[in-house]
Write an enzyme that holds these catalytic residues in place. Structure first.
Site, PDB file in Angstrom:
ATOM      1  N   GLU A  93      39.514  41.060  44.268  1.00 45.27           N
ATOM      2  CA  GLU A  93      40.931  41.125  44.650  1.00 45.27           C
ATOM      3  C   GLU A  93      41.779  41.571  43.452  1.00 45.27           C
ATOM      4  O   GLU A  93      42.684  42.403  43.597  1.00 45.27           O
ATOM      5  CB  GLU A  93      41.386  39.747  45.151  1.00 45.27           C
ATOM      6  N   GLU A 125      44.358  27.990  46.285  1.00 41.73           N
ATOM      7  CA  GLU A 125      44.696  28.378  47.661  1.00 41.73           C
ATOM      8  C   GLU A 125      43.451  28.896  48.391  1.00 41.73           C
ATOM      9  O   GLU A 125      43.167  28.503  49.521  1.00 41.73           O
ATOM     10  CB  GLU A 125      45.782  29.462  47.630  1.00 41.73           C
ATOM     11  N   HIS A 126      42.696  29.768  47.738  1.00 42.80           N
ATOM     12  CA  HIS A 126      41.462  30.289  48.343  1.00 42.80           C
ATOM     13  C   HIS A 126      40.502  29.153  48.681  1.00 42.80           C
ATOM     14  O   HIS A 126      39.943  29.097  49.776  1.00 42.80           O
ATOM     15  CB  HIS A 126      40.766  31.236  47.359  1.00 42.80           C
ATOM     16  N   HIS A 151      46.502  30.337  42.736  1.00 40.32           N
ATOM     17  CA  HIS A 151      45.987  31.248  43.766  1.00 40.32           C
ATOM     18  C   HIS A 151      44.521  30.946  44.073  1.00 40.32           C
ATOM     19  O   HIS A 151      44.084  30.965  45.226  1.00 40.32           O
ATOM     20  CB  HIS A 151      46.161  32.693  43.271  1.00 40.32           C
TER      21      HIS A 151
END
Length: 429
Positions: free
Chosen positions: A144, A72-73, A69
């Protein structure tokens, strides 16, 4: 390049396929009457891939949870700025998402499609990690993670996965933890990128009013010539997961108006892929629809008694490495709802399912699947989901049509059993 087509006469749909010389498959589903065009560039790399063999050295690598993840960022950040602005200037909307098993980058637009496609293919192949921008991202992702920790509907599912699984990485949240992401370095990100973002582990899918040959040419020009050598199969290490569940019940107190409950059944069938996996998926989903769907007797009873509302539902999720059924929603009395569901299953196993309930569920799912093709977003999501499990999208309809009541009844006996279930409850604080 090699070419082919996947055709569904039943759905009157076709997908054009080319595999580039470097191993990247490209799929195009023309939809001539659609204004919107939708493209994804996906890799079979998700949050559970935190332990693997480095294909260059053969050594076992273990990386911090949440790194897929995190990667991905970071791919959206270029040396000259953020990639979202480039899409916005062309009138396109871009996004990405990471699951347990894959990471997908996407955009949708009505104009400037090929310009957007070049941006998509470009930034995903152009990692730019520095010590400074990696440290900066940790703060963003930490926020997040804390947001998800405060969301009851997320926690009820996360707690359930921890109850179901002893050691398999699916028990860990996709985003990782604050502690795990703080250990991520740019060197780790480059290692994961080089391992999993190779053409033969990725796929491009385009749906909309486009010419397949032009899409193939554009992708080949931007991807085929790059120095991305084929590496063969990536060896992922998930350990040995026991068949039984880790904990029977997990309860957490949070700020909620109505309690939440989710019941999970761990499926240990495993070992199948492709069409065999689809048949298991279809049988399990029809079974859940027959037992708990809006047309079932149980749903009507529970709704009349106020034990469930319209948010109550059931789903079967499967990957090559894990699978399970999940039932739940909001309930004023989660313990009573849990008891009613388990009693219902016990009775169904004892007296059997009504074939008319199975047929009703099967027909409903055929209708839902056919309607999928009216949405480029949904068809794209399902296409990638099936592709990385070794199956093609259209075969799902064939599995539904070939399904028999006997297959559904066998799933009830082998899957929805008491010893492989766990329950997660969020109570009002």
């Amino acid at each position: 390049m090699q070419g082919d087509r996947i055709v569904s006469e039943t759905l009157d749909e076709r997908i054009h396929v080319r595999r580039l010389d470097n191993g990247l498959p490209v799929y195009v589903m023309p939809k001539k009457d659609y204004n919107k065009k939708y493209a994804t560039f996906a890799t079979k790399y998700g949050s559970i891939d935190n332990r693997f063999e480095d294909p260059r050295t053969g050594s076992v690598v273990e990386v911090p949870d949440g790194i897929a993840h995190f990667l991905e960022h970071k791919l959206f950040e270029e040396e000259h700025g953020n990639i979202f602005q480039e899409f916005a200037e062309l009138g396109a909307s871009a996004n990405a998402y990471t699951t347990y098993t894959s990471t997908t980058y996407l955009f949708s637009t009505t104009d400037n499609f090929y310009e957007c496609l070049r941006i998509l293919l470009g930034f995903v192949q152009r990692p730019y990690f520095t010590d400074e921008n990696v440290e900066k991202e940790k703060g963003i992702i930490e926020q997040e993670i804390r947001m998800y920790e405060d969301m009851p509907e997320v926690r009820v599912g996360s707690n359930l996965m921890r109850a179901l699984y002893h050691s398999h990485p699916v028990r860990i949240d996709v985003v990782g933890t604050v502690d795990s992401i703080r250990r991520i370095t740019k060197e780790m990100l480059y290692l994961c990128y080089e391992t999993f973002y190779c053409p033969e582990n990725m796929a491009v899918f385009v749906v909309g009013a486009v010419e397949p040959e032009r899409v193939f040419d554009e992708v080949a020009a931007l991807v085929d010539g790059r120095d991305r050598a084929r590496r063969g199969e990536i060896r992922r290490l998930y350990g040995d997961e026991p068949d039984g569940v880790k904990e029977g019940t997990v309860i957490q107190d949070m700020v909620v108006a109505t309690p939440l409950i989710e019941i999970g059944f761990k499926d240990v069938a495993g070992g199948v892929r492709g069409f065999d996996l689809l048949k298991t998926e279809v049988a399990s989903r029809v079974l859940l629809e027959a037992l708990f769907g809006r047309g079932s007797d149980l749903y009507s009873e529970l709704y009349e008694e106020g034990l469930v509302d319209e948010k109550f539902g059931a789903a079967y999720e499967s990957e090559l490495e894990f699978a399970g059924s999940f039932v739940g929603g909001e309930s004023k009395d989660p313990e009573a709802l849990h008891s009613r569901i388990m009693d219902h299953l016990s009775k169904a196993r004892e007296v059997g399912l009504r074939h008319e309930d199975i047929e009703r569920a099967r027909r409903r799912m055929i209708g839902e699947f056919a309607s999928l093709f009216n949405s480029p977003e949904k068809v794209s999501y399902r296409f990638n989901q099936h592709l990385f499990k070794g199956a093609d999208l259209f075969s799902y309809m064939r599995a539904l049509r070939e399904l028999t009541p006997g297959t559904v009844e066998r799933r009830l006996g082998e899957h929805l059993i008491d010893s492989r279930h766990a329950v997660s409850i969020i109570r009002p604080r």
